[in-house]
Scaffold this motif. Structure first.
Motif, PDB file in Angstrom:
ATOM      1  N   ARG A  92      45.306 -33.453  -8.278  1.00 37.97           N
ATOM      2  CA  ARG A  92      45.660 -32.119  -7.797  1.00 37.97           C
ATOM      3  C   ARG A  92      44.779 -31.037  -8.405  1.00 37.97           C
ATOM      4  O   ARG A  92      44.359 -30.101  -7.700  1.00 37.97           O
ATOM      5  CB  ARG A  92      47.139 -31.836  -8.105  1.00 37.97           C
ATOM      6  N   LYS A 105      37.742 -37.981  -1.294  1.00 35.04           N
ATOM      7  CA  LYS A 105      38.897 -37.381  -0.639  1.00 35.04           C
ATOM      8  C   LYS A 105      40.094 -37.330  -1.584  1.00 35.04           C
ATOM      9  O   LYS A 105      40.283 -38.222  -2.412  1.00 35.04           O
ATOM     10  CB  LYS A 105      39.248 -38.193   0.611  1.00 35.04           C
ATOM     11  N   SER A 106      40.931 -36.294  -1.440  1.00 27.66           N
ATOM     12  CA  SER A 106      42.157 -36.169  -2.224  1.00 27.66           C
ATOM     13  C   SER A 106      43.353 -36.000  -1.297  1.00 27.66           C
ATOM     14  O   SER A 106      43.212 -35.532  -0.160  1.00 27.66           O
ATOM     15  CB  SER A 106      42.077 -34.968  -3.170  1.00 27.66           C
ATOM     16  N   ASN A 107      44.520 -36.380  -1.781  1.00 32.08           N
ATOM     17  CA  ASN A 107      45.744 -36.219  -1.004  1.00 32.08           C
ATOM     18  C   ASN A 107      46.243 -34.779  -1.095  1.00 32.08           C
ATOM     19  O   ASN A 107      46.058 -34.098  -2.105  1.00 32.08           O
ATOM     20  CB  ASN A 107      46.824 -37.160  -1.536  1.00 32.08           C
ATOM     21  N   THR A 108      46.895 -34.318  -0.051  1.00 35.97           N
ATOM     22  CA  THR A 108      47.468 -32.977  -0.055  1.00 35.97           C
ATOM     23  C   THR A 108      48.719 -32.952  -0.918  1.00 35.97           C
ATOM     24  O   THR A 108      49.315 -33.995  -1.230  1.00 35.97           O
ATOM     25  CB  THR A 108      47.840 -32.539   1.368  1.00 35.97           C
ATOM     26  N   ARG A 109      49.134 -31.752  -1.306  1.00 39.70           N
ATOM     27  CA  ARG A 109      50.373 -31.594  -2.061  1.00 39.70           C
ATOM     28  C   ARG A 109      51.570 -32.145  -1.268  1.00 39.70           C
ATOM     29  O   ARG A 109      52.456 -32.796  -1.819  1.00 39.70           O
ATOM     30  CB  ARG A 109      50.601 -30.118  -2.390  1.00 39.70           C
ATOM     31  N   GLN A 112      51.676 -35.924  -1.500  1.00 39.70           N
ATOM     32  CA  GLN A 112      52.152 -36.349  -2.808  1.00 39.70           C
ATOM     33  C   GLN A 112      53.665 -36.193  -2.925  1.00 39.70           C
ATOM     34  O   GLN A 112      54.358 -37.085  -3.429  1.00 39.70           O
ATOM     35  CB  GLN A 112      51.451 -35.547  -3.907  1.00 39.70           C
ATOM     36  N   TYR A 161      48.588 -44.402   2.707  1.00 31.77           N
ATOM     37  CA  TYR A 161      47.720 -43.714   1.741  1.00 31.77           C
ATOM     38  C   TYR A 161      46.419 -44.505   1.598  1.00 31.77           C
ATOM     39  O   TYR A 161      46.324 -45.431   0.798  1.00 31.77           O
ATOM     40  CB  TYR A 161      48.420 -43.565   0.397  1.00 31.77           C
TER      41      TYR A 161
END
Length: 271
Positions: A46, A58-62, A65, A146
């Motif tokens: 985050r 790439k990162s996961n959105t809030r 999560q 995911y």
């Protein structure tokens, strides 16, 4: 150290029943180890710290999560806890105990090694079966929502998969009837391993850099990135099953290409 453990264990068995320790104690120990080891990886993703060690850009959105955490709490209390309560008579029948004397470290280590071997074998075949077309579509695809995993996604799965692959983890203890302290240690190690494998980070100090055939995050992250029919890398902790049956060929080829690229780049810099 031994006297401290014995004193702490004496307190536990004096103040709590065998049922409370085996069921509720195991459940809350699992929750503590799982969230305390998994939340830091979510935090790293985050805020963007240590990004150079992140396997995927790439990162996961809030929202993604938070969805994971909400679903996990539902499954842990709605599936895991009831299964612990229902399985207690089986473990007692097979000889699990919580009283003194505590097992020796030799006994604990031997049993845990056996559990890792059994779990790797059973998990590999169970996981590979879950990648058949129908089971993937209706069950295992939940876990693969995911494609960029983070620590807590390790237990984000369809309830049927939780029961199906959970069998691999409890099979060893179920047939050996260990002391509860051995079961707790095994459970903690297994949780830490699967959280790290789904962490999305490969550090210089990651165990896969030091222990032969240890999978770790880099190995399992590859499995999440690819389509279900081509992913391979079905192993749990150690990767010997994938090596034996050739289901890690794509991963090993990719690693070889990356290593060659790094070597070529180093040579060009020298010139």
């Amino acid at each position: 150290m031994a006297s401290f453990i014995e004193s702490a264990w004496q307190y536990l068995i004096t103040h709590f029943s065998d049922f409370q320790l085996a069921c509720l104690g195991s459940f809350f120990l699992h929750e503590g180890v799982f969230f305390l080891s998994g939340l830091p990886f979510m935090f790293l993703e985050r805020v963007g710290w240590l990004r150079k060690y992140k396997i995927q850009a790439k990162s996961n959105t809030r929202a993604a999560q938070e969805k994971c955490i909400a679903r996990l709490l539902l499954y842990h209390f709605g599936v895991n806890l009831p299964m612990l309560l229902l399985s207690y008579p089986v473990f007692r029948f097979m000889g699990m105990r919580s009283n003194f004397p505590l097992p020796s470290w030799e006994v604990i280590l031997t049993q845990i090694i056996i559990y890792f071997i059994l779990e790797d074998f059973i998990f590999y075949w169970g996981h590979r079966i879950l990648h058949t077309k129908w089971l993937y579509k209706h069950v295992h695809s939940v876990h693969h929502e995911y494609a960029t995993p983070f620590g807590l996604t390790s237990e984000y799965a369809h309830p049927a998969e939780i029961l199906f692959l959970g069998f691999a983890t409890i099979f060893g203890p179920a047939i050996t009837g260990p002391h509860l302290i051995t079961l707790w240690l095994w459970m903690s190690l297994r949780v830490l391993e699967t959280v790290e494998a789904h962490s999305g980070y490969h550090f210089p100090w990651s165990l896969s850099n030091f222990i032969p055939l240890y999978g770790g995050a880099d190995f399992h992250d590859y499995h999440h990135r690819l389509l279900y029919t081509k992913s391979g890398n079905y192993s749990s902790t150690f990767t010997y099953m994938d090596r034996i049956f050739g289901t890690d060929i794509g991963y090993r080829k990719l690693k070889a290409l990356k290593n060659t690229s790094v070597e070529d780049s180093s040579e060009q810099k020298k010139q």
